[in-house]
Design an enzyme around this catalytic site. Sequence first.
Site, PDB file in Angstrom:
ATOM      1  N   ASP A 158     -21.904  27.786 -10.743  1.00  0.00           N
ATOM      2  CA  ASP A 158     -21.593  26.437 -10.741  1.00  0.00           C
ATOM      3  C   ASP A 158     -23.046  25.450 -10.775  1.00  0.00           C
ATOM      4  OD1 ASP A 158     -19.782  24.289 -10.400  1.00  0.00           O
ATOM      5  OD2 ASP A 158     -20.626  24.021  -8.484  1.00  0.00           O
ATOM      6  N   ASP A 199     -23.063  21.379  -9.646  1.00  0.00           N
ATOM      7  CA  ASP A 199     -23.027  20.494  -8.429  1.00  0.00           C
ATOM      8  C   ASP A 199     -22.604  21.060  -7.328  1.00  0.00           C
ATOM      9  OD1 ASP A 199     -23.374  17.635 -10.048  1.00  0.00           O
ATOM     10  OD2 ASP A 199     -22.004  19.149 -11.077  1.00  0.00           O
TER      11      ASP A 199
END
Length: 221
Positions: free
Chosen positions: A7, A9
Amino acid sequence: MNAIVFDLDGTLIDSAPDLHRAANLVLRDEGLPEITFAQARSFIGKGAPVLISRVMQAVGLADDPAEHARLLAKFMEHYEGDPELTVIYPGVIDALARLQVSGAALGLCTNKPEEPTRIALRFFGFDRFLTAIASAETLPVRKPDPAPLHHVFAALGAGTGLYVGDSEVDAETAERAGVPFALYTPGYRHTEVADLCHTYAFDHFDQLPGIVERHFAGVTA
């Protein structure tokens, strides 16, 4: 092939300060009350459209599609560009370099819009490590739908691998995809670590290469 998908953020970068800034610039332009940093941080995870929906709700605006589209466009005007306040989490670059040297294939699966994703990859130098990417616009669906994660693993030439993320959305994505999940605990989660479905948990990226080595050696403890 050992494949690891990340991922963005809350996992590789702490982008909450720039997202908070962009949201408040929109609210300021509109003569509306600004949101707190804690609110902005809590709104992250399901992409910019959901973030703006949560901002609108927080300041008492009606759920109007046309108004949402207008404010989202203004938000993206403020947010698209080189990061000003966003920082890389400690140890990320070294971990990515060590994983790359080990021969692992590395990719990215994010709900962040494509243009800010590309800018962040270039700005922070992630593009030299991450060779397959799914952003918000790559497929018609977004996380926690498992399709984007499957898409990245396929692009890396792997049927599966290890997914690394920080939030409830990431945990659900991994679970629905049937992929082992390594939880980065300092990220944007709101749930206790013990209550999130995960295979591994770590609080600093210098721990990740060891986790990866044990995982692909078949050791899950």
